[in-house]
Write a protein that holds these residues in place. Structure first.
Motif, mmCIF file in Angstrom:
data_model
loop_
_atom_site.group_PDB
_atom_site.id
_atom_site.type_symbol
_atom_site.label_atom_id
_atom_site.label_comp_id
_atom_site.label_asym_id
_atom_site.label_seq_id
_atom_site.Cartn_x
_atom_site.Cartn_y
_atom_site.Cartn_z
ATOM 1 N N UNK A 112 22.857 -38.710 40.267
ATOM 2 C CA UNK A 112 21.439 -38.650 40.617
ATOM 3 C C UNK A 112 20.618 -38.177 39.422
ATOM 4 N N UNK A 113 21.107 -37.156 38.726
ATOM 5 C CA UNK A 113 20.401 -36.646 37.550
ATOM 6 C C UNK A 113 20.327 -37.708 36.460
ATOM 7 N N UNK A 114 21.429 -38.373 36.224
ATOM 8 C CA UNK A 114 21.459 -39.437 35.209
ATOM 9 C C UNK A 114 20.467 -40.534 35.548
ATOM 10 N N UNK A 115 20.447 -40.933 36.812
ATOM 11 C CA UNK A 115 19.539 -41.994 37.251
ATOM 12 C C UNK A 115 18.078 -41.567 37.146
ATOM 13 N N UNK A 117 16.824 -39.751 34.812
ATOM 14 C CA UNK A 117 16.406 -39.598 33.422
ATOM 15 C C UNK A 117 16.770 -38.291 32.772
ATOM 16 N N UNK A 118 17.556 -37.463 33.467
ATOM 17 C CA UNK A 118 18.021 -36.226 32.854
ATOM 18 C C UNK A 118 19.201 -36.538 31.923
ATOM 19 N N UNK A 119 19.522 -35.589 31.087
ATOM 20 C CA UNK A 119 20.550 -35.728 30.062
ATOM 21 C C UNK A 119 21.775 -34.915 30.485
ATOM 22 N N UNK A 120 22.931 -35.541 30.535
ATOM 23 C CA UNK A 120 24.182 -34.832 30.831
ATOM 24 C C UNK A 120 24.933 -34.641 29.521
ATOM 25 N N UNK A 121 25.203 -33.390 29.176
ATOM 26 C CA UNK A 121 25.938 -33.076 27.963
ATOM 27 C C UNK A 121 27.251 -32.386 28.288
ATOM 28 N N UNK A 122 28.019 -32.121 27.264
ATOM 29 C CA UNK A 122 29.329 -31.489 27.426
ATOM 30 C C UNK A 122 29.256 -30.001 27.080
ATOM 31 N N UNK A 123 29.851 -29.184 27.934
ATOM 32 C CA UNK A 123 30.052 -27.757 27.663
ATOM 33 C C UNK A 123 31.549 -27.481 27.584
ATOM 34 N N UNK A 162 32.530 -44.981 43.832
ATOM 35 C CA UNK A 162 32.054 -44.857 42.452
ATOM 36 C C UNK A 162 30.983 -45.901 42.159
ATOM 37 N N UNK A 163 29.797 -45.492 41.698
ATOM 38 C CA UNK A 163 28.714 -46.448 41.484
ATOM 39 C C UNK A 163 28.957 -47.326 40.255
ATOM 40 N N UNK A 173 27.844 -42.125 27.709
ATOM 41 C CA UNK A 173 26.596 -41.449 28.027
ATOM 42 C C UNK A 173 26.507 -39.981 27.666
ATOM 43 N N UNK A 174 27.614 -39.385 27.245
ATOM 44 C CA UNK A 174 27.610 -37.955 26.909
ATOM 45 C C UNK A 174 27.422 -37.819 25.409
ATOM 46 N N UNK A 175 26.218 -37.461 25.007
ATOM 47 C CA UNK A 175 25.885 -37.455 23.578
ATOM 48 C C UNK A 175 25.657 -36.068 23.008
ATOM 49 N N UNK A 176 25.483 -35.066 23.881
ATOM 50 C CA UNK A 176 25.175 -33.727 23.400
ATOM 51 C C UNK A 176 26.250 -32.720 23.756
#
Length: 335
Positions: A112-115, A117-123, A162-163, A173-176
């Motif tokens: 939902x966040x990705x759709x 326009x939010x950014x998903x990064x790696x921790x 899975x969409x 999609x994980x760039x940060x």
């Protein structure tokens, strides 16, 4: 510094001395928008996923969520195959998902966040201190993250739901990245570049600063901002305010006071840049409501009064990067 129980999922922001980045001299504003970049570490509590997504929708802000990948697996199932460099299998400093149902809700929130326009990064995964890790160690942790994200719907027992587009998102999609504890090693930068990250947000700067260039990779730093009656500087992150205000011990009684102090610090840090060179303001949060939710309430109020300004953009790191590049180009100056 005492550890929080893993069940809280608290991605502790700083237990070691941070690596300070040397902020470069900013160019003149030249009518540019003031950028506000808000990020969340851990990205686990599903109630806070809901709260943050609603906050973003209401204020028009886009966030960066730095996800810890052990929250996409249970200890009994996927956790057995996860092994961080230098640690035994199925270990995590922030725990694991408690059930498949929890994973199901979380992956739906991530999508939902990705759709939206939010950014998903790696921790990374288990929130371990990587100060002694080699590039190969970091690569091992990045591979574990990538695998967990790709398999998240299966881990939740809903592979059939899975969409379309998830596999591409998980692969590209994980760039940060933000390092747990903001703790770095010489091996981190080469590993980030090898793994295709386009930015790192693991530094600390002595005030709001432009991203620095590290061999072609932009690196952002959370700033030290003035706070409290003496206006002493503190890292612009909820956990660091939590430690200053209550020594890291939950204090709900004074929650309203802590909220006002935090909001005042956010406002003043913003106004200084807004009235000056308009350096992006970065503030960091966790998916834990410390001191009775004081810092999340302050954030909500801050975004509600700030993001509606026509010359302000409340953006994720991923969105901010090209905007900063355009500003850089327009000013004909390098960071």
């Amino acid at each position: 510094m005492p550890r929080f129980p893993a069940a809280t999922g608290l991605a502790l922001a700083l237990t070691l001395a941070p690596a300070f980045a040397q902020a470069e001299q900013p160019p003149e504003p030249a009518g540019r928008k003031q950028l506000v970049i808000i990020s969340f570490d851990g990205a686990h509590d599903n109630k806070l996923w809901e709260k943050s997504l609603e906050m973003g929708k209401r204020t028009g802000a886009h966030f960066t969520y730095f996800l810890s990948c052990t929250f996409l697996m249970t200890r009994a199932e996927g956790g057995k195959s996860y092994r961080a460099p230098g640690h035994k299998a199925a270990r995590s400093n922030v725990g694991f998902a408690q059930s498949r149902e929890e994973i199901q809700a979380r992956v739906r929130h991530i999508w939902q966040a990705h759709q939206a326009g939010h950014d998903i990064g790696s921790h990374a995964c288990g929130h371990f201190d990587g100060k002694g890790w080699s590039a190969a160690d970091w690569k091992q942790e990045f591979t574990a993250f990538n695998t967990a994200l790709a398999n998240a719907w299966t881990a939740g027992g809903i592979a059939g739901e899975e969409p379309q587009g998830w596999a591409d998102f998980a692969a590209h999609g994980i760039k940060g990245f933000r390092a747990p504890y903001l703790s770095l090693s010489d091996g981190l930068l080469p590993a980030l570049k090898q793994d295709g990250f386009t930015y790192d947000a693991s530094l600390v700067t002595k005030g709001p600063g432009w991203p620095t260039d590290a061999d072609g990779l932009p690196r952002f730093g959370l700033p030290l901002i003035p706070e409290g009656p003496q206006q002493r500087r503190v890292i612009g992150m909820d956990y660091n305010l939590f430690v200053r205000h209550s020594m890291g011990i939950e204090n709900r009684k004074d929650s309203a006071l802590f909220e006002e102090r935090a909001l005042d610090a956010y406002r003043k840090a913003f106004q200084k840049e807004y009235d000056g060179s308009r350096i992006p303001l970065q503030l960091g949060f966790h998916f834990v409501e410390m001191n009775g939710g004081a810092y999340w309430r302050a954030l909500d109020r801050f975004l509600s009064e700030t993001c509606t300004k026509t010359d302000v953009a409340c953006v994720s790191y991923a969105e901010g990067l090209p905007m900063i590049a355009e500003q850089k180009k327009a000013d004909r100056s390098a960071f």
